[in-house]
Design a protein around this motif. Structure first.
Motif, short mmCIF file in Angstrom:
data_model
loop_
_atom_site.label_atom_id
_atom_site.label_comp_id
_atom_site.label_asym_id
_atom_site.label_seq_id
_atom_site.Cartn_x
_atom_site.Cartn_y
_atom_site.Cartn_z
N SER A 64 21.43 2.57 -25.20
CA SER A 64 22.60 1.74 -24.89
C SER A 64 22.21 0.28 -24.70
CB SER A 64 23.31 2.26 -23.64
OG SER A 64 22.44 2.25 -22.52
N ARG A 65 21.09 0.05 -24.05
CA ARG A 65 20.63 -1.32 -23.83
C ARG A 65 20.27 -1.98 -25.16
NH1 ARG A 65 15.23 -2.97 -20.31
NH2 ARG A 65 15.20 -5.18 -20.86
N ASP A 68 23.54 -2.73 -27.19
CA ASP A 68 24.27 -3.89 -26.67
C ASP A 68 23.53 -5.19 -26.96
OD1 ASP A 68 26.42 -2.43 -25.73
OD2 ASP A 68 25.62 -2.23 -23.69
N ARG A 352 30.80 2.26 -28.99
CA ARG A 352 31.68 1.28 -28.35
C ARG A 352 33.08 1.44 -28.94
NH1 ARG A 352 31.89 -4.21 -30.22
NH2 ARG A 352 29.72 -4.04 -30.87
N ALA A 357 33.54 -4.02 -24.37
CA ALA A 357 32.49 -5.04 -24.48
C ALA A 357 31.11 -4.42 -24.67
CB ALA A 357 32.50 -5.92 -23.24
N THR A 358 30.96 -3.17 -24.27
CA THR A 358 29.65 -2.52 -24.35
C THR A 358 29.81 -1.09 -24.85
OG1 THR A 358 29.79 -1.77 -22.05
CG2 THR A 358 28.72 -3.90 -22.45
N SER A 360 29.02 3.03 -24.63
CA SER A 360 28.85 4.03 -23.58
C SER A 360 28.15 5.24 -24.16
CB SER A 360 30.20 4.43 -22.97
OG SER A 360 31.08 4.90 -23.97
#
Length: 383
Positions: A64-65, A68, A352, A357-358, A360
């Motif tokens: 996820s990091r 993004d 997303r 915005a991000t 999950s």
């Protein structure tokens, strides 16, 4: 009979043009498990695949990091990796992957020897050089990428045995660049070609080349960030003996690249794992006993459609699927070729939804939280 998607599969949710997400149950020999699926249509010019990675080969981060940070709309985890060094106490864990990696057409690393890899036993006939890639022609394919390179000085030429990889072949010389990161290079001289647990070599040497000339030497591999324009050569056994002949100020030219076994098309993106389905047929000798949470990628429509598949790791589903069942499932979903990636606690699928915005995390990681991993596959939309 192999596993197959259960009836009543959802039609899917559109995440972006050419990208859909759905989830469904899969009936395996050990019971029902739950799957998450991203379908990517590369015929849509607004979508592409790329390598997710944390900016260095020897580094890890949550999927996820990475998604993004790189602006991906979805993604899954990638290759198997150097997750521990219990076999070599005191040696720093690199976190680096087994197989080759290419990001945005740039070669990041080559593959370790088969006997040095982390992960389950490879199916018969497969190797750490196996990759899933997308070419500059926007077609996905399975391939093998072998390292081709050399180290040249006025005294002669020696072949390059490794490139930004956590394990070098015995007797070879490997090159490390700024893409490697700051992790110690000692692990590259540990283990043997056929035995990951073999002792670290006692015969090593390191040469630092900057702007085409030797600037320093050392009897042991070092650590720390490597500056742009600098290459660190690490040798073990016969490779170390060759490097000891280098001297400060000597001109050195290092070349490296990955050579495809099947195509002349360059790759915009590639990462390692191993094939489980080719030409619509499962590979011979796939394991049909050990069930686990799995990650896989299927190729359909002549390489223009990809299926990014991840099992759910919630307690009710952790019996998972065998590799043979994964191959059957990917074929049932329409894949002609399929590729297995790291599973278990690494299995992660993120997405997303439009307006968010991000990303999950869509599946439940079997470790109850995202495991930091070295790379993954990102789905990117320009719309």
């Amino acid at each position: 009979m192999g596993a197959a998607p259960a009836s009543g599969v959802e039609s899917g949710t559109a995440l972006a043009p050419g990208v859909t997400y759905k989830q469904f149950d899969v009936q395996g020999a050990r019971g029902v498990t739950h799957a998450h699926l991203l379908t990517v249509d590369l015929r849509n010019r607004h979508v592409r695949l790329g390598l997710l990675y944390p900016g260095a080969v020897a580094a890890r981060a949550a999927v996820s990091r990475m998604a993004d940070a790189q602006g991906a709309v979805a993604g899954i985890n990638g290759d198997f990796f150097n997750i521990s060094e219990s076999q070599h106490p005191g040696v720093e864990v690199t976190g680096s992957t087994d197989g080759p990696a290419i990001a945005n057409g740039h070669v990041l690393k080559a593959s370790v020897p088969d006997g040095q890899r982390f992960g389950p036993e490879l199916p018969p006939g497969t190797t750490t050089r196996d990759v899933l890639g997308v070419g500059v022609d926007r077609r996905a394919r399975l391939d093998r990428l072998a390292l081709s390179g050399s180290v040249r000085t006025p005294a002669g030429r020696l072949p390059l045995g490794g490139f930004n990889q956590f394990a070098l072949p015995e007797g070879s010389v490997g090159a490390f660049t700024s893409d490697w990161g700051s992790v110690s290079r000692v692990r590259a001289t540990c283990g043997a070609d056929a035995d990951r647990a073999a002792a670290c070599s006692s015969d090593t040497y390191e040469v630092t080349v900057r702007k085409g000339r030797v600037v320093s030497t050392s009897g042991t591999p070092g650590k720390g960030a490597i500056a742009a324009g600098t290459t660190v050569l690490v040798g073990r056994e016969a490779g170390a003996q060759r490097l000891r002949k280098f001297f400060k100020g000597e001109p050195v030219t290092v070349t490296h690249g990955l050579v495809s076994a099947t195509t002349r098309k360059a790759y915009s993106f590639a990462l390692g794992g191993y094939p489980v389905l080719k030409g619509g047929e499962p590979l011979a000798g796939l394991d049909d006993k050990a069930g686990a949470v799995r990650t896989a990628v299927g190729i359909a429509n002549g390489g223009k459609r990809l299926l990014l598949f991840a099992l759910d790791g919630a307690p009710a589903y952790r019996k998972g699927l065998t590799i043979a069942e994964v191959a059957d499932t990917m074929r049932a979903l329409g894949s002609t070729d399929a590729f297995s990636l790291d599973g278990g606690g690494s299995t992660t699928l993120v997405a997303r939804v439009p307006g968010a915005a991000t990303v999950s995390v869509r599946n439940h990681p079997s470790g109850d939280a995202e495991r930091p991993v070295p790379n993954g596959i990102g789905v990117f939309s320009t719309s």
